[in-house]
Design a protein around this motif. Structure first.
Motif, PDB file in Angstrom:
ATOM      1  N   LEU A  26       0.830  -1.210   0.000  1.00  0.00           N
ATOM      2  CA  LEU A  26       0.000   0.000   0.000  1.00  0.00           C
ATOM      3  C   LEU A  26       0.862   1.257   0.000  1.00  0.00           C
ATOM      4  N   ASP A  27       1.989   1.218   0.710  1.00  0.00           N
ATOM      5  CA  ASP A  27       2.933   2.342   0.661  1.00  0.00           C
ATOM      6  C   ASP A  27       3.420   2.567  -0.764  1.00  0.00           C
ATOM      7  N   ARG A  28       3.660   1.472  -1.474  1.00  0.00           N
ATOM      8  CA  ARG A  28       4.119   1.578  -2.860  1.00  0.00           C
ATOM      9  C   ARG A  28       3.034   2.185  -3.750  1.00  0.00           C
ATOM     10  N   VAL A  29       1.787   1.783  -3.537  1.00  0.00           N
ATOM     11  CA  VAL A  29       0.684   2.372  -4.305  1.00  0.00           C
ATOM     12  C   VAL A  29       0.594   3.870  -4.040  1.00  0.00           C
ATOM     13  N   GLU A  30       0.730   4.247  -2.778  1.00  0.00           N
ATOM     14  CA  GLU A  30       0.661   5.664  -2.422  1.00  0.00           C
ATOM     15  C   GLU A  30       1.792   6.450  -3.091  1.00  0.00           C
ATOM     16  N   VAL A  45      -6.883  13.275 -14.900  1.00  0.00           N
ATOM     17  CA  VAL A  45      -6.798  12.078 -14.061  1.00  0.00           C
ATOM     18  C   VAL A  45      -6.788  12.428 -12.575  1.00  0.00           C
ATOM     19  N   THR A  46      -7.143  13.663 -12.257  1.00  0.00           N
ATOM     20  CA  THR A  46      -7.124  14.087 -10.861  1.00  0.00           C
ATOM     21  C   THR A  46      -8.041  13.226  -9.993  1.00  0.00           C
ATOM     22  N   GLU A  47      -9.259  12.949 -10.490  1.00  0.00           N
ATOM     23  CA  GLU A  47     -10.212  12.163  -9.702  1.00  0.00           C
ATOM     24  C   GLU A  47      -9.689  10.756  -9.442  1.00  0.00           C
ATOM     25  N   GLU A  48      -9.085  10.161 -10.468  1.00  0.00           N
ATOM     26  CA  GLU A  48      -8.559   8.802 -10.298  1.00  0.00           C
ATOM     27  C   GLU A  48      -7.455   8.763  -9.248  1.00  0.00           C
ATOM     28  N   ILE A  49      -6.592   9.751  -9.273  1.00  0.00           N
ATOM     29  CA  ILE A  49      -5.497   9.806  -8.304  1.00  0.00           C
ATOM     30  C   ILE A  49      -6.046  10.037  -6.895  1.00  0.00           C
ATOM     31  N   ASP A  50      -7.041  10.923  -6.785  1.00  0.00           N
ATOM     32  CA  ASP A  50      -7.659  11.180  -5.474  1.00  0.00           C
ATOM     33  C   ASP A  50      -8.338   9.920  -4.925  1.00  0.00           C
ATOM     34  N   ARG A  51      -9.023   9.177  -5.805  1.00  0.00           N
ATOM     35  CA  ARG A  51      -9.697   7.964  -5.354  1.00  0.00           C
ATOM     36  C   ARG A  51      -8.693   6.883  -4.957  1.00  0.00           C
ATOM     37  N   LEU A  52      -7.578   6.812  -5.651  1.00  0.00           N
ATOM     38  CA  LEU A  52      -6.529   5.859  -5.254  1.00  0.00           C
ATOM     39  C   LEU A  52      -6.041   6.163  -3.843  1.00  0.00           C
ATOM     40  N   ALA A  53      -5.838   7.439  -3.561  1.00  0.00           N
ATOM     41  CA  ALA A  53      -5.398   7.830  -2.213  1.00  0.00           C
ATOM     42  C   ALA A  53      -6.455   7.458  -1.172  1.00  0.00           C
ATOM     43  N   ARG A  79      -9.815  -0.611 -10.958  1.00  0.00           N
ATOM     44  CA  ARG A  79     -10.603   0.237 -11.857  1.00  0.00           C
ATOM     45  C   ARG A  79      -9.948   1.602 -12.035  1.00  0.00           C
ATOM     46  N   GLU A  80      -9.466   2.187 -10.965  1.00  0.00           N
ATOM     47  CA  GLU A  80      -8.834   3.507 -11.059  1.00  0.00           C
ATOM     48  C   GLU A  80      -7.525   3.433 -11.852  1.00  0.00           C
ATOM     49  N   ALA A  81      -6.758   2.370 -11.648  1.00  0.00           N
ATOM     50  CA  ALA A  81      -5.504   2.222 -12.387  1.00  0.00           C
ATOM     51  C   ALA A  81      -5.776   2.037 -13.871  1.00  0.00           C
ATOM     52  N   ASN A  82      -6.792   1.274 -14.221  1.00  0.00           N
ATOM     53  CA  ASN A  82      -7.146   1.092 -15.634  1.00  0.00           C
ATOM     54  C   ASN A  82      -7.552   2.411 -16.273  1.00  0.00           C
ATOM     55  N   THR A  83      -8.377   3.181 -15.566  1.00  0.00           N
ATOM     56  CA  THR A  83      -8.819   4.474 -16.096  1.00  0.00           C
ATOM     57  C   THR A  83      -7.650   5.440 -16.237  1.00  0.00           C
ATOM     58  N   LEU A  84      -6.748   5.403 -15.273  1.00  0.00           N
ATOM     59  CA  LEU A  84      -5.555   6.261 -15.343  1.00  0.00           C
ATOM     60  C   LEU A  84      -4.752   5.961 -16.606  1.00  0.00           C
ATOM     61  N   CYS A  85      -4.554   4.692 -16.899  1.00  0.00           N
ATOM     62  CA  CYS A  85      -3.810   4.316 -18.104  1.00  0.00           C
ATOM     63  C   CYS A  85      -4.550   4.749 -19.375  1.00  0.00           C
ATOM     64  N   ALA A  86      -5.879   4.588 -19.368  1.00  0.00           N
ATOM     65  CA  ALA A  86      -6.666   4.926 -20.552  1.00  0.00           C
ATOM     66  C   ALA A  86      -6.658   6.425 -20.839  1.00  0.00           C
ATOM     67  N   ALA A 128       3.365   4.464 -17.961  1.00  0.00           N
ATOM     68  CA  ALA A 128       4.300   3.561 -17.285  1.00  0.00           C
ATOM     69  C   ALA A 128       3.987   3.471 -15.788  1.00  0.00           C
ATOM     70  N   VAL A 129       3.679   4.628 -15.184  1.00  0.00           N
ATOM     71  CA  VAL A 129       3.313   4.627 -13.760  1.00  0.00           C
ATOM     72  C   VAL A 129       2.012   3.855 -13.548  1.00  0.00           C
ATOM     73  N   GLY A 130       1.058   4.055 -14.462  1.00  0.00           N
ATOM     74  CA  GLY A 130      -0.214   3.345 -14.355  1.00  0.00           C
ATOM     75  C   GLY A 130      -0.043   1.842 -14.455  1.00  0.00           C
ATOM     76  N   LEU A 131       0.825   1.394 -15.336  1.00  0.00           N
ATOM     77  CA  LEU A 131       1.069  -0.039 -15.485  1.00  0.00           C
ATOM     78  C   LEU A 131       1.755  -0.615 -14.244  1.00  0.00           C
ATOM     79  N   GLU A 132       2.663   0.155 -13.664  1.00  0.00           N
ATOM     80  CA  GLU A 132       3.298  -0.325 -12.432  1.00  0.00           C
ATOM     81  C   GLU A 132       2.286  -0.388 -11.295  1.00  0.00           C
ATOM     82  N   LEU A 133       1.367   0.588 -11.273  1.00  0.00           N
ATOM     83  CA  LEU A 133       0.290   0.558 -10.284  1.00  0.00           C
ATOM     84  C   LEU A 133      -0.529  -0.722 -10.430  1.00  0.00           C
ATOM     85  N   LYS A 134      -0.876  -1.073 -11.658  1.00  0.00           N
ATOM     86  CA  LYS A 134      -1.656  -2.279 -11.898  1.00  0.00           C
ATOM     87  C   LYS A 134      -0.915  -3.526 -11.408  1.00  0.00           C
TER      88      LYS A 134
END
Length: 296
Positions: free
Chosen positions: A166-170, A223-231, A260-267, A276-282
């Motif tokens: 989770l620290d890595r995701v953050e 992608v602000t919403e996706e990043i906020d939801r990930l947090a 779902r948020e990581a997929n949307t971020l990549c899209a 690249a960051v989105g794929l690492e998140l996935k």
């Protein structure tokens, strides 16, 4: 603390001429599946053991085996002739009724009859069966405690791994936020250029409508919403881990939201660095989800 669905415990005991061996193990499962193999001639034993397990665990495929032996010259079991006669009569009646209806049943084997509940009983009758069942019921809590201790130990290890992930995701979410902020000026310039080209080639077009369409494109690329939801999901996952108990199902659902948020971020990235960051998140989220499958 959270509990793992992986656990194991074994123990041995004895009473008089009887000796026994317990084995209790579990693996992950969507729900609670209790499978007990205990002597059925000890009245009430299986019911008591099943009740103890049902109170102690909430999820997992649980297998309990009790092997019981008698060490003296007497037989540990004897046939209950009354029950056996009843079974044979029922079998004969079943075959007669099937034959009347033109059905052919498979031949019955002696082993099939002898495996039925109640056909065997303790050789010593209630004088041996009752105290033996009581001794086994009294000993089982210690076996269960060892089993739960292992599940707790495994859960502690799982929790450490999950918190690190989770620290890595953050960290990756913050990196994505930085990249998204850095690309804003480039995106704004690209949109202004697109707007100018559209206005030059579409004399009859409604300028307000064109501006609205371009603004909509800008919103879709944000992608602000996706990043906020990930947090927010990271915070929710940490809260569940801190809460402890049977939180595996909630964590599993939360992993779907992470993905779902990581997929949307990549899209929506429109940037090789952000992709690249989105794929690492996935990849990290997939690792977390694999670990979550073992959480009770």
């Amino acid at each position: 603390m959270i509990m793992s669905m992986t656990g194991f415990a074994a123990a041995r005991g004895a009473l008089g001429a009887f000796t026994w061996a317990w084995e209790l193990r579990s693996v992950n499962a969507k729900g609670l599946d209790l499978r007990l193999r205990v002597p059925d001639w000890l009245d009430g034993l299986e019911t008591a053991l099943r009740a103890d397990l049902g109170k102690a665990v909430k999820r997992g495929n649980i297998a309990l085996s009790l092997r019981l032996q008698r060490g003296d010259d007497g037989a540990a079991l004897q046939l209950n002739m009354a029950v056996l006669d009843t079974v044979i009569e029922a079998l004969a009646e079943t075959e007669r009724r099937a034959e009347d209806r033109g059905l052919v049943l498979q031949p019955s084997r002696a082993s099939d009859l002898l495996s039925l509940r109640g056909v065997w009983e303790a050789a010593g009758g209630e004088d041996e069966a009752a105290p033996l069942a009581a001794a086994l019921k009294a000993e089982f809590p210690d076996v269960l405690a060892d089993f739960l201790a292992m599940r707790k130990s495994e859960g502690n290890a799982l929790q450490k791994v999950l918190l690190e992930q989770l620290d890595r995701v953050e960290t990756l979410a913050r990196e994505a936020a930085g990249l998204a902020e850095a690309r804003k000026s480039l995106m704004a310039e690209a949109l202004r250029g697109n707007l100018a080209r559209v206005m030059e080639s579409a004399d009859a077009a409604d300028p307000d409508r064109i501006a609205q369409e371009l603004a909509l494109l800008a919103v879709k690329a944000d992608v602000t919403e996706e990043i906020d939801r990930l947090a927010a999901h990271v915070t929710a996952a940490r809260d569940l881990l801190d809460k402890g108990g049977p939180v595996g199902r909630k964590l599993d659902f939360l992993m779907q939201e992470f993905n779902r948020e990581a997929n949307t971020l990549c899209a929506k990235s429109q940037s090789s660095e952000l992709t690249a960051v989105g794929l690492e998140l996935k990849a990290v989220i997939d690792q977390i989800r694999e670990q979550v499958q073992n959480v009770e």
